[in-house]
Design a protein around this motif. Structure first.
Motif, PDB file in Angstrom:
ATOM      1  N   ARG A 120     -63.171  98.128  62.500  1.00 21.28           N
ATOM      2  CA  ARG A 120     -62.609  99.283  61.796  1.00 21.28           C
ATOM      3  C   ARG A 120     -61.445  99.890  62.571  1.00 21.28           C
ATOM      4  O   ARG A 120     -60.430 100.283  61.990  1.00 21.28           O
ATOM      5  N   LEU A 121     -61.578  99.978  63.888  1.00 18.97           N
ATOM      6  CA  LEU A 121     -60.497 100.533  64.698  1.00 18.97           C
ATOM      7  C   LEU A 121     -59.261  99.630  64.651  1.00 18.97           C
ATOM      8  O   LEU A 121     -58.128 100.107  64.500  1.00 18.97           O
ATOM      9  N   LEU A 122     -59.495  98.328  64.777  1.00 18.72           N
ATOM     10  CA  LEU A 122     -58.376  97.388  64.713  1.00 18.72           C
ATOM     11  C   LEU A 122     -57.709  97.422  63.344  1.00 18.72           C
ATOM     12  O   LEU A 122     -56.471  97.390  63.237  1.00 18.72           O
ATOM     13  N   ALA A 123     -58.523  97.510  62.287  1.00 17.59           N
ATOM     14  CA  ALA A 123     -57.961  97.576  60.938  1.00 17.59           C
ATOM     15  C   ALA A 123     -57.155  98.847  60.744  1.00 17.59           C
ATOM     16  O   ALA A 123     -56.095  98.838  60.091  1.00 17.59           O
ATOM     17  N   GLY A 124     -57.626  99.968  61.310  1.00 21.07           N
ATOM     18  CA  GLY A 124     -56.886 101.215  61.194  1.00 21.07           C
ATOM     19  C   GLY A 124     -55.537 101.158  61.882  1.00 21.07           C
ATOM     20  O   GLY A 124     -54.517 101.586  61.327  1.00 21.07           O
ATOM     21  N   ALA A 125     -55.517 100.587  63.087  1.00 20.62           N
ATOM     22  CA  ALA A 125     -54.254 100.493  63.830  1.00 20.62           C
ATOM     23  C   ALA A 125     -53.274  99.552  63.141  1.00 20.62           C
ATOM     24  O   ALA A 125     -52.101  99.889  62.944  1.00 20.62           O
ATOM     25  N   SER A 126     -53.746  98.370  62.767  1.00 22.41           N
ATOM     26  CA  SER A 126     -52.850  97.398  62.131  1.00 22.41           C
ATOM     27  C   SER A 126     -52.412  97.866  60.748  1.00 22.41           C
ATOM     28  O   SER A 126     -51.257  97.655  60.348  1.00 22.41           O
ATOM     29  N   GLY A 127     -53.302  98.520  60.020  1.00 20.71           N
ATOM     30  CA  GLY A 127     -52.938  99.033  58.701  1.00 20.71           C
ATOM     31  C   GLY A 127     -51.874 100.108  58.775  1.00 20.71           C
ATOM     32  O   GLY A 127     -50.919 100.109  57.987  1.00 20.71           O
ATOM     33  N   SER A 128     -52.017 101.024  59.715  1.00 26.86           N
ATOM     34  CA  SER A 128     -51.018 102.082  59.879  1.00 26.86           C
ATOM     35  C   SER A 128     -49.661 101.510  60.260  1.00 26.86           C
ATOM     36  O   SER A 128     -48.622 101.905  59.718  1.00 26.86           O
ATOM     37  N   ALA A 129     -49.663 100.568  61.210  1.00 21.14           N
ATOM     38  CA  ALA A 129     -48.407  99.945  61.622  1.00 21.14           C
ATOM     39  C   ALA A 129     -47.759  99.199  60.461  1.00 21.14           C
ATOM     40  O   ALA A 129     -46.544  99.276  60.258  1.00 21.14           O
ATOM     41  N   ALA A 130     -48.574  98.491  59.684  1.00 23.31           N
ATOM     42  CA  ALA A 130     -48.038  97.717  58.563  1.00 23.31           C
ATOM     43  C   ALA A 130     -47.419  98.617  57.500  1.00 23.31           C
ATOM     44  O   ALA A 130     -46.353  98.313  56.953  1.00 23.31           O
ATOM     45  N   PHE A 131     -48.079  99.728  57.204  1.00 28.76           N
ATOM     46  CA  PHE A 131     -47.546 100.646  56.188  1.00 28.76           C
ATOM     47  C   PHE A 131     -46.207 101.236  56.631  1.00 28.76           C
ATOM     48  O   PHE A 131     -45.265 101.326  55.833  1.00 28.76           O
ATOM     49  N   SER A 132     -46.112 101.649  57.886  1.00 30.71           N
ATOM     50  CA  SER A 132     -44.845 102.215  58.344  1.00 30.71           C
ATOM     51  C   SER A 132     -43.743 101.161  58.347  1.00 30.71           C
ATOM     52  O   SER A 132     -42.581 101.467  58.049  1.00 30.71           O
ATOM     53  N   TYR A 133     -44.087  99.926  58.657  1.00 37.80           N
ATOM     54  CA  TYR A 133     -43.101  98.841  58.618  1.00 37.80           C
ATOM     55  C   TYR A 133     -42.597  98.610  57.193  1.00 37.80           C
ATOM     56  O   TYR A 133     -41.407  98.426  56.956  1.00 37.80           O
ATOM     57  N   LEU A 134     -43.533  98.640  56.237  1.00 37.17           N
ATOM     58  CA  LEU A 134     -43.142  98.450  54.839  1.00 37.17           C
ATOM     59  C   LEU A 134     -42.242  99.582  54.347  1.00 37.17           C
ATOM     60  O   LEU A 134     -41.415  99.384  53.445  1.00 37.17           O
ATOM     61  N   LEU A 135     -42.389 100.754  54.943  1.00 36.85           N
ATOM     62  CA  LEU A 135     -41.554 101.890  54.557  1.00 36.85           C
ATOM     63  C   LEU A 135     -40.181 101.857  55.221  1.00 36.85           C
ATOM     64  O   LEU A 135     -39.342 102.715  54.942  1.00 36.85           O
ATOM     65  N   GLY A 149     -52.601 105.724  64.246  1.00 36.03           N
ATOM     66  CA  GLY A 149     -53.609 105.254  63.295  1.00 36.03           C
ATOM     67  C   GLY A 149     -54.917 104.930  63.992  1.00 36.03           C
ATOM     68  O   GLY A 149     -56.006 105.229  63.488  1.00 36.03           O
ATOM     69  N   LEU A 150     -54.815 104.325  65.188  1.00 41.64           N
ATOM     70  CA  LEU A 150     -56.007 104.059  65.989  1.00 41.64           C
ATOM     71  C   LEU A 150     -56.689 105.365  66.391  1.00 41.64           C
ATOM     72  O   LEU A 150     -57.923 105.482  66.352  1.00 41.64           O
ATOM     73  N   LEU A 151     -55.887 106.366  66.761  1.00 44.01           N
ATOM     74  CA  LEU A 151     -56.436 107.672  67.112  1.00 44.01           C
ATOM     75  C   LEU A 151     -57.158 108.300  65.926  1.00 44.01           C
ATOM     76  O   LEU A 151     -58.246 108.886  66.080  1.00 44.01           O
ATOM     77  N   VAL A 152     -56.572 108.179  64.747  1.00 43.61           N
ATOM     78  CA  VAL A 152     -57.200 108.717  63.538  1.00 43.61           C
ATOM     79  C   VAL A 152     -58.570 108.088  63.316  1.00 43.61           C
ATOM     80  O   VAL A 152     -59.547 108.767  62.990  1.00 43.61           O
ATOM     81  N   MET A 153     -58.655 106.772  63.501  1.00 47.53           N
ATOM     82  CA  MET A 153     -59.927 106.090  63.291  1.00 47.53           C
ATOM     83  C   MET A 153     -60.964 106.523  64.330  1.00 47.53           C
ATOM     84  O   MET A 153     -62.148 106.667  64.015  1.00 47.53           O
TER      85      MET A 153
END
Length: 258
Positions: A120-135, A149-153
């Motif tokens: 879950r922590l890894l998914a949160g960090a990678s998901g946050s990074a991916a979303f900002s990259y897409l933006l 994102g990791l901190l949020v998780m």
């Protein structure tokens, strides 16, 4: 072999409960339960499911068996939903009996309710990074979004273990990500603050709840669609209130935002 309808009723109720507790749509709950009841020997079956509970009645001749369960804990573990679907198909194909299908469901029920913390922590960090990259964020801001994102998780894990209300937990997590990005921006003015914040809060967004609500509406389960829609709106409002309160306070004390 004599099949007792009371056992069939217990079987289908457990199957529906597992699907509903782990993120399945209500139409899937009703369809699976009816299919399993008929495969188990029932003549007719009636199921009514909403996110908070299931009502089930199966009939064989003059005998009627009714079951009701209240859903107290809901999460998202689609692996369990997949396993219940597999058991349902095997019961319909007569690969499993009612007794063995019930034992298989108990095994599914004993599986961890949530994915491991590390995943879950890894998914949160990678998901946050991916979303900002897409933006369109640059590499530095993508990295910052992943870290926050990791901190949020981490914050969500801590608050959920303390059994804090979900809406309150989400609001606190939103405030934490805003504070973290503001702190980083003080030392690195080139940070694309808005993209980093948006990326890091996307892990809190109720995407699956919104999708499930829409699918329930399409299948005319309007009560379930409304409940899930209100839940999704409440989460979105909690995120906005957490981030917005921190940014408003920052502006009030004289800060400036890009």
């Amino acid at each position: 072999m004599i099949i007792h309808m009371a056992d069939v009723a217990d079987l289908v109720l457990l199957a529906g409960q597992l699907i509903l507790e782990n993120g399945g749509e209500t139409f899937r709950v009703e369809e699976t339960m009816i299919r399993m009841a008929l495969a188990g020997g029932a003549q007719t079956a009636d199921v009514f499911a909403i996110p908070q509970g299931i009502f089930c009645t199966i009939n064989q001749g003059l005998k009627t068996h009714t079951r009701v369960v209240r859903i107290h804990h809901r999460g998202f573990n689609l692996a369990k939903v997949l396993e219940v679907n597999r058991i349902s198909r095997q019961l319909s194909a007569e690969i499993l009996t009612v007794e063995t299908a019930y034992e298989e469901l108990l095994k599914v029920d004993r599986l961890p309710r949530r994915y491991p913390t590390g995943i879950r922590l890894l998914a949160g960090a990678s998901g946050s990074a991916a979303f900002s990259y897409l933006l369109g964020a640059h590499k530095g801001s993508v990295f910052v979004a992943g870290v926050t994102g990791l901190l949020v998780m981490f914050v969500m894990e801590f608050l959920q273990r303390k059994e804090i209300l979900n809406f309150v937990s989400v609001a606190i997590a939103g405030a934490v990500t805003a504070l973290a990005n503001l702190a980083i921006r003080q030392f690195w003015p080139e940070l694309q603050f808005d993209l980093a914040v948006i990326g890091s809060i996307m892990v809190l967004a109720p995407g699956l709840a919104i999708t499930t609500s829409v699918r329930d509406a399409l299948f005319e389960d309007l009560i379930s669609a409304s409940i899930r829609g209100v839940e999704a709106f409440g989460v979105a409002l909690a995120i906005a209130s957490g981030v917005g309160s921190v940014l408003t306070l920052y502006l009030w004390i004289g800060g400036n935002l890009p």
